[in-house]
Design a protein around this motif. Sequence first.
Motif, PDB file in Angstrom:
ATOM      1  N   ARG A  12       5.268 -13.836  -0.088  1.00 42.10           N
ATOM      2  CA  ARG A  12       5.551 -12.563   0.559  1.00 42.10           C
ATOM      3  C   ARG A  12       5.474 -12.683   2.089  1.00 42.10           C
ATOM      4  O   ARG A  12       6.162 -11.983   2.827  1.00 42.10           O
ATOM      5  N   GLN A  46       8.605 -13.277   4.045  1.00 46.40           N
ATOM      6  CA  GLN A  46       9.549 -12.194   4.276  1.00 46.40           C
ATOM      7  C   GLN A  46       9.464 -11.661   5.696  1.00 46.40           C
ATOM      8  O   GLN A  46      10.305 -10.878   6.120  1.00 46.40           O
ATOM      9  N   SER A  47       8.433 -12.086   6.437  1.00 44.91           N
ATOM     10  CA  SER A  47       8.351 -11.663   7.835  1.00 44.91           C
ATOM     11  C   SER A  47       9.140 -12.590   8.760  1.00 44.91           C
ATOM     12  O   SER A  47       9.222 -12.349   9.957  1.00 44.91           O
ATOM     13  N   SER A  96      15.594 -13.465  10.472  1.00 45.71           N
ATOM     14  CA  SER A  96      16.696 -13.908   9.628  1.00 45.71           C
ATOM     15  C   SER A  96      17.347 -15.122  10.288  1.00 45.71           C
ATOM     16  O   SER A  96      17.451 -15.220  11.507  1.00 45.71           O
ATOM     17  N   ARG A 148      17.949  -2.700   2.108  1.00 45.96           N
ATOM     18  CA  ARG A 148      17.430  -3.516   3.202  1.00 45.96           C
ATOM     19  C   ARG A 148      16.897  -2.656   4.351  1.00 45.96           C
ATOM     20  O   ARG A 148      15.892  -2.970   4.971  1.00 45.96           O
ATOM     21  N   TYR A 202       6.343  -7.431  -4.364  1.00 45.87           N
ATOM     22  CA  TYR A 202       7.270  -8.377  -3.764  1.00 45.87           C
ATOM     23  C   TYR A 202       8.575  -7.639  -3.586  1.00 45.87           C
ATOM     24  O   TYR A 202       9.141  -7.120  -4.545  1.00 45.87           O
ATOM     25  N   GLU A 203       9.001  -7.551  -2.344  1.00 47.51           N
ATOM     26  CA  GLU A 203      10.187  -6.741  -2.082  1.00 47.51           C
ATOM     27  C   GLU A 203      11.440  -7.591  -2.113  1.00 47.51           C
ATOM     28  O   GLU A 203      11.462  -8.708  -1.610  1.00 47.51           O
ATOM     29  N   PHE A 204      12.456  -7.042  -2.704  1.00 45.01           N
ATOM     30  CA  PHE A 204      13.720  -7.758  -2.801  1.00 45.01           C
ATOM     31  C   PHE A 204      14.846  -6.797  -2.432  1.00 45.01           C
ATOM     32  O   PHE A 204      15.209  -5.926  -3.218  1.00 45.01           O
ATOM     33  N   GLU A 245      21.622 -12.127   0.749  1.00 42.03           N
ATOM     34  CA  GLU A 245      20.690 -13.255   0.710  1.00 42.03           C
ATOM     35  C   GLU A 245      20.100 -13.569  -0.661  1.00 42.03           C
ATOM     36  O   GLU A 245      19.624 -12.679  -1.356  1.00 42.03           O
ATOM     37  N   ASP A 294      17.162 -15.649  -2.929  1.00 41.07           N
ATOM     38  CA  ASP A 294      15.740 -15.826  -2.694  1.00 41.07           C
ATOM     39  C   ASP A 294      15.149 -16.815  -3.702  1.00 41.07           C
ATOM     40  O   ASP A 294      14.873 -16.478  -4.842  1.00 41.07           O
TER      41      ASP A 294
END
Length: 518
Positions: free
Chosen positions: A41, A44-45, A48, A262, A280-282, A422, A424
């Motif tokens: 997780r 995710q920070s 991009s 997003r 967990y973000e998706f 994207e 993952d």
Amino acid sequence: MNGKVYLVGAGPGDAGLITVKGLECIKKADVVVYDRLANPRLLQSMRSGAEKVYVGKLPDRHTMKQEEINQLLVDLALEGKTVTRLKGGDPTVFGRVGEEAELLRENGIRYEIIPGITSAISVPAYAGIPVTHRDMASSFSIITGHESPDKLDRMIQWDKLANATGTLIFLMGVAKIGYISQQLIANGRQETTPVALVRWGTRAEQETLTGTLADIEDKVKAANFQAPAVIVVGDVVLQREKLMWAEYMPLFGKRILVTRARSQVSELANRIEELGGESYEFPVIETVKPSDPIEILNIEKSFSKLDTYDWIFFTSVNGVEFFFQHLQEHGLDIRSLHRAKIVAVGPATAKALKVRSIIPEQLPERFQAEGIVEMFGDRLEAGQKVLLPRGDKGRLWLPEKLTEMGLDVTNTVTYHTVITGEDDDELLRMFNDSGIHAITFTSSSTVTNFLAIMKRMGIQDPIKHLEGVETFCIGEITAKTAEDAGLTVGRIAEEATIDSLIQSLCAWNALGDRPSEL
Ligand code: SAH
């Protein structure tokens, strides 16, 4: 110029247990090098376009050797990159950070060591075990259990350890638990000394086994208790009975996948974490302004006569966001809305209006298009003008119904929802390890896009892949989309709100054999 390397402690697992400085290093990195002890997780920070390099174990590959990792850091920095090496816990506690730093220094590469919260202290804390205690332990030792017995014997003075007054904390010692307890007993610790093993502490998989020096080996074998775990030896272990807390959190033990747009920071994900679950973000949806000339013309037309509408119905938060974007871009004054009664389909949409100082009419009882007609039906009259700003994928039920009732409906697509770009790998890895326990869908597009992205990532049969993962939907309509796609929907939130979804998650987790809230 050479890049710089940040050797960062990622904390024990809970993504909130990284330092502010550590997180900054993840955000600014060109490359993040990590292994399985760091929570995915955290990645995710990353900004991009930044690169991830996994140096942990894969089914077809062994963990990268330490020397190879050292060299990798050097090579990346020589390419001029800013490199963040994430290490579980604290980098200086059995983290081999010395070797990494030494090679960087030899190669003239700048580095910083950013400390982290070591598992040695935090994992027991999550099991309700404080490593020191006024009456029970005035010191603690952190010991490696990794080495072979003779090396252990050379490095550890068992007699001193066994007779120390403090708590003993062994890392990497699960496989050697028998040897460790025998040595401690042989050197004078009482057989009845309490012992705890805490596995994957601070994570959804956290599990604790307690016993005494005399019986812990048998218990570990009987339970097939696996690494990684922190072993705590000493009276402080008894505190667990009184102080245990993590297990009482409503979402303890669950890692929940949150599919979302997003652009939206997930309130749902934050709430899950607050309740002791792991989220967990998706992102599966992106919302964009229409680019088709006909749609652009339509927006211009319907926005040019805003002061003629009797009603404006907002059926989503995005509907509100994009409406105001267009309003601004067309240089329109908010007072052009003065005539219309403004309606929000549910509380989140209402909130999006309220932050713009528009107080919508009373909320419908059901937070769906149908609810709007139920609530306002007797005030809706033939000939009234209605504006419906909406997304391209939204349902057509409301405009059709209103037209049928004789209203003059302007149905304007103000935004498009498109699938995100994207993939993952971390998510796939978690699915493969059965690391995702539940998945939440907050709209039909999240369902459709999620399944499409899974296919794009190479999962031939996403429905089969999701077997054993509990599926939660925010409302009947989302649930229907999920079921039509072949998913088995475990639970549907009673109301189409985040609160209600959270409630159904908690109700589901309460069904297991978890201890109930105090
Ligand atoms: N630098 C790390 C330790 C690395 S050695 C730190 O400061 O935490 C790896 C060992 O740490 C594992 O074998 C296990 O004993 C322990 N460990 C790390 N994270 C853990 C966790 N979440 N739960 C239990 N043990 C953990």
